[in-house]
Design a protein around this motif. Structure first.
Motif, PDB file in Angstrom:
ATOM      1  N   THR A  65      -3.299  -0.697  -3.192  1.00 21.82           N
ATOM      2  CA  THR A  65      -2.442   0.315  -2.586  1.00 21.82           C
ATOM      3  C   THR A  65      -1.896   1.222  -3.677  1.00 21.82           C
ATOM      4  OG1 THR A  65      -1.805  -1.169  -0.798  1.00 21.82           O
ATOM      5  CG2 THR A  65      -0.412   0.754  -1.167  1.00 21.82           C
ATOM      6  N   ASN A  93     -13.084   4.066   1.773  1.00 21.63           N
ATOM      7  CA  ASN A  93     -11.837   4.281   2.518  1.00 21.63           C
ATOM      8  C   ASN A  93     -11.673   3.205   3.590  1.00 21.63           C
ATOM      9  OD1 ASN A  93     -13.436   5.044   4.716  1.00 21.63           O
ATOM     10  ND2 ASN A  93     -13.061   7.231   4.459  1.00 21.63           N
ATOM     11  N   THR A  94     -10.573   3.288   4.336  1.00 19.82           N
ATOM     12  CA  THR A  94     -10.246   2.230   5.294  1.00 19.82           C
ATOM     13  C   THR A  94     -11.226   2.188   6.466  1.00 19.82           C
ATOM     14  OG1 THR A  94      -8.683   3.732   6.390  1.00 19.82           O
ATOM     15  CG2 THR A  94      -7.806   2.239   4.706  1.00 19.82           C
ATOM     16  N   SER A  97      -1.168   7.890  -2.099  1.00 22.14           N
ATOM     17  CA  SER A  97      -0.188   7.035  -1.413  1.00 22.14           C
ATOM     18  C   SER A  97      -0.828   6.310  -0.244  1.00 22.14           C
ATOM     19  CB  SER A  97       1.003   7.884  -0.946  1.00 22.14           C
ATOM     20  OG  SER A  97       1.629   8.512  -2.040  1.00 22.14           O
ATOM     21  N   SER A  98      -1.902   5.590  -0.510  1.00 20.97           N
ATOM     22  CA  SER A  98      -2.667   4.979   0.574  1.00 20.97           C
ATOM     23  C   SER A  98      -3.406   3.750   0.065  1.00 20.97           C
ATOM     24  CB  SER A  98      -3.675   5.987   1.126  1.00 20.97           C
ATOM     25  OG  SER A  98      -4.600   6.370   0.117  1.00 20.97           O
ATOM     26  N   ASN A  99      -3.936   2.990   1.032  1.00 19.73           N
ATOM     27  CA  ASN A  99      -4.809   1.878   0.691  1.00 19.73           C
ATOM     28  C   ASN A  99      -6.194   2.400   0.340  1.00 19.73           C
ATOM     29  OD1 ASN A  99      -2.786  -0.021   1.305  1.00 19.73           O
ATOM     30  ND2 ASN A  99      -3.339   0.015   3.475  1.00 19.73           N
TER      31      ASN A  99
END
Length: 852
Positions: free
Chosen positions: A369, A399-400, A434-436
């Motif tokens: 993260t 990415n997710t 600001s992300s997983n």
């Protein structure tokens, strides 16, 4: 043990029980008191005076069926199994028992010395035989008075003469049966270090999965010991620590460290303080209290966030207060605070084992993260197994949703890479804001499995840290914490991003032409940069080193001078300063239109939509997505009458309340006023239960406003096989360029409308002879003014067209039908002309001679 104690006699060294032996004191186990035991040559003993079954071991060298833990015989209970397989004796094999120490702290030691595993088939029915992995190995069981602890200790192992291979053994303790909770077994892969075996309170799986696997190249270190301890009244255990082994100074903070606490005692626990202490380059201390911890329960304690202030090494310690067993109340691990590296693996510690996959292309990932804007530059992966040598792999950022958003070039693993961290530099940095995000290693397809990714043991495996991605099936990464995978030795190498790139780069609707396109984007959050650079080139180009550039101070940016019928890829980035720029946005791909053909003037004109690759339209056709829902006319192979393609509209299956409102326009057509044209086509719908609606118009421009004359309307198209339809005749008032527009107006939640084999034929206008006789035109021949009297025609409207002998229109005029009118032919050259009169849709013709 040397000669200490007493040698234990057996009838042989293959499948034999000893006579009853004395423990030397009372030993408590499974709620019972024992003073005796019986040894079996196959690496197990039974507490009590009754002998166990003499030939217990797995049914083959690579299966977990059979053996002491699976036996349901009444005699095969209260078993201690330090190392079970089908053992043979050697010239130096001996079994021995000794009691050391003084009451009440005596120890009974039972030893198997210098035994050798037997060559065995892989399964009960297999013809494949695996040879001896141990020339000799020795092991002991130690029974402790008063504490009733049990220890299994190993040593003096030497490699056997067989080829290196995995064999399945059994290690553990068994109570009154083989149900879950009645035994404790140890599990490990054959390449896993002995002391990294995992305990479980269930039986071995009855399939070809791991037992306590062993091989000649991974021997136990002398003195390696497993301890089994009776449950105490009050015993909280610090099981493991969840933390990043490496974390960036910024970008992963505040960093939340977790401790896994389990109640392994007999009593429920309340208000248990759990303390975190960080020492070294950074210092931090905090305590959390576990309000309630029932017997057997496990809880994950999350501490307050920790924000490091210096790069360097930390020691992270999590501890519990003293209780009935203090040796499991604390654990410590090392952490490195770095300039920009994320990793779960403990620095300076080697792998427990290596992971890989089947012949299916897979990616093994760690999830991190980012708490700020960061640029991922590279992926470091510990290559832990020689099976990867010669195999092609590559680093990825995912990415997710499971999309690969960055990757390195393919790399073929070499022998020198094994046992080291290999750096896979990305072809282009990837922004994570600001992300997983996920980083890892992707495996290319291979006829045999290979296992490149090093892992470190962790039990229980941390949730939402290790992931598996199946490449090519569109799935998202799946959490791998349900396995005993442990911690992937994968590192994300990052750096802070200087400024943010724009987002949502897209091609503006209906903006693509043969030589240009308009691209729009969303400005980054915060203060907008002074300008943007749009870099474009052929699909797959590297925007950092190639491509053409267009600049602008805001969205959109217009591209000009493009090559017709060419596919382009474009990126946009922010200009941060005179010397720096952001990362590039995600790319967008578009194809310029072809150069439209000259207006079609030869008829019949036929179009079957087969000269292109779906979903492209034939050159000259254009579409207009009037409702801007992204669903419009294309060519498709889903339903064609002839050849491969048909012109098709598929309904909006994302918004079931959006009706169709989409046009497709033909190329330019040269039509003459002296002709009439017939349009025919074949159509079919996807299902008769959802009728389709279609209207067709003709006009002077390929736009909605340019479509002025309706020639076909049908709001109930239901044929599910191709059916021919014919429009009303096309008649134009003047020679010129025209277009035909097909407009689908089907209701929302319809299905599909397909059109194929369109034909436009030309023929002379049908002349009404009687009406022609009712028209007076005089004088004829004439040298100037031609009088036209239309009163006898009874027509309400009249349009006159004069055509020369070449078929060219030389004069048009609206005439009166209520009184005689005149046409001025004075400017025309001498010759024969045709006067065509359109009277309320009927055609009358007169031949006119002009003389000078």
């Amino acid at each position: 043990m040397g000669t200490a104690g007493t040698a234990i006699a057996t009838d042989n060294t293959d499948n034999a029980n000893s006579a009853v032996q004395d423990i030397g004191f009372t030993f408590s186990y499974n709620g019972q008191s024992f003073t005796q035991f019986v040894l079996n040559t196959n690496g197990y003993l039974k507490l009590g005076s009754q002998a166990p079954s003499p030939a217990l071991y797995f049914d083959g060298s690579q299966v977990t069926t059979g053996g002491p833990f699976n036996s349901t015989a009444a005699t095969d209970v209260n078993l201690l199994v330090p190392f079970n397989t089908d053992w043979l004796g050697t010239p130096t094999t001996e079994y021995r028992v000794a009691v050391t120490g003084t009451a009440p702290n005596r120890v009974c030691i039972v030893q198997w010395k210098d035994v050798q595993d037997k060559a065995r088939a892989t399964t009960a029915t297999s013809t494949t035989v695996l040879g001896e992995q141990f020339a000799t190995v020795s092991f002991q069981v130690k029974l402790y008075e008063t504490t009733n602890n049990i220890e299994f200790t190993y040593g003096n192992a030497t490699p056997g003469p067989g080829a290196d291979a995995a064999k399945y053994g059994a290690v553990g303790v068994k109570g009154s049966g083989n149900a879950n909770g009645q035994l404790v077994t140890l599990v490990k892969g054959s390449t896993t270090a002995w002391l990294n075996a995992s305990p479980q309170d269930v039986n071995y799986p009855l399939a070809n999965s791991n037992g306590f696997n062993f091989r000649k190249t991974v021997l136990p270190a002398t003195g390696s010991t497993f301890r089994f301890r009776p449950t105490q009244p009050n015993d909280a255990s610090l099981v493991t620590i969840y933390t990043l082994g490496k974390l960036p100074l910024s970008g992963a903070t505040p960093h939340v460290i977790q401790g896994v606490v389990r109640n392994v005692g007999l009593n429920p626990l309340t208000n248990v303080p759990v303390t975190l202490q960080v020492s070294g380059a950074n210092t931090f201390t905090t305590t959390q209290t576990v309000a309630s911890l029932p017997v057997g329960a496990t809880t994950v304690v999350s501490f307050a966030g920790f924000t490091p202030t210096a790069v360097g090494n930390n020691t992270i310690t999590v501890s519990l207060p003293n209780d009935d067993v203090n040796e499991n109340n604390s654990s410590a691990t090392t952490q490195q605070v770095t300039d920009g590296v994320y990793s779960y693996a403990t620095p300076g510690v080697g792998p427990t084992t290596s992971y890989g996959g089947s012949t299916t292309p897979l990616a093994f990932l760690s999830r991190f993260t980012a708490t700020d804007n960061r640029s991922v530059q590279a992926v470091n992966v510990y290559i832990g197994d020689a099976s990867a040598v010669g195999k092609a792999v590559y680093g990825v950022v995912v990415n997710t949703l499971g999309a690969i958003i960055g990757r390195s070039p393919n790399y073929t693993v070499t022998t020198a890479d094994v046992g080291t961290y290999k750096t896979f530099t990305l072809s282009a940095p990837v922004l994570v804001s600001s992300s997983n995000f996920f980083v890892g290693l992707a495996l290319t397809p291979n006829p045999t499995s290979y296992f490149p990714v090093g892992t470190q043991a962790q039990a229980p495996t941390r949730r939402m840290a290790s992931y598996l991605l199946v490449l090519g099936d569109g799935s998202a990464p799946s959490d791998y914490s349900t396995s005993t995978i442990g911690k992937f030795m994968i590192e994300a190498v990052t750096a802070p991003a200087t400024c943010l790139p724009p987002a949502a780069l897209a091609v503006a609707a209906n903006s693509v032409t043969a030589t240009g396109a308009t691209l729009s984007f969303t400005a980054p959050a915060g203060t907008a940069p002074a300008s943007y650079s749009l870099v474009y080139g052929p699909t797959g180009f590297d925007p950092a080193t190639a491509g053409a550039t267009a600049t602008g101070t805001a969205s959109p940016i217009v591209l000009t001078g493009l090559t017709p019928a060419t596919t382009y890829q474009a990126y946009v980035r922010s200009t941060c300063s005179s010397t720096s720029a952001s990362l590039f946005s995600a790319p967008v791909t578009f194809t310029t239109l072809c150069t439209p053909p000259a207006p079609l003037a030869t008829f019949p004109y036929n179009e079957n939509f087969d000269g292109v690759t779906a979903p492209a339209l034939p050159c000259g056709f254009t579409v207009f997505d009037a409702n801007t829902d992204g669903f419009t006319w294309t060519t498709s192979t889903a339903a064609a009458r002839s050849g491969a393609n048909a012109l098709t509209y598929n309904f909006n299956n994302q918004s079931l309340t959006t009706a169709a409102d989409d046009w497709v326009f033909t190329p330019a057509l040269t039509l003459q006023a002296a002709q009439q044209y017939l349009l025919s086509f074949y159509y079919r719908v996807g299902t008769a239960t959802t009728p389709e609606r279609l209207e067709i118009k003709v006009g002077t421009a390929p736009t909605v406003a340019g479509m002025t004359t309706t020639i076909f309307t049908n709001n109930n198209l239901t044929a599910t096989t191709f059916t021919q339809a014919t429009a009303q005749p096309i008649r134009v008032a003047t020679d010129g360029t025209y277009y035909v527009g097909m407009h689908v107006i089907s209701a929302a939640n319809s299905f599909r409308l397909s059109i194929d084999d369109v034909t436009l034929t030309a023929g002379p206008l049908a002349v009404n002879q009687a009406l022609s006789q009712a028209v007076a035109a005089y004088p004829n021949p004439t040298s100037g003014l031609l009088n036209v009297d239309l009163r006898s025609s009874k027509a309400r409207q009249a349009q006159a067209t004069v055509v020369n002998s070449l078929g060219q229109t030389v004069l048009t005029r609206t005439l009166s039908t209520k009184q005689p009118d005149q046409l001025d032919l004075a400017t025309l050259a001498a010759g024969i002309y045709t006067l065509k009169l359109d009277l309320d849709g009927e055609t009358a013709v007169k031949r006119i001679s002009v003389q000078k």
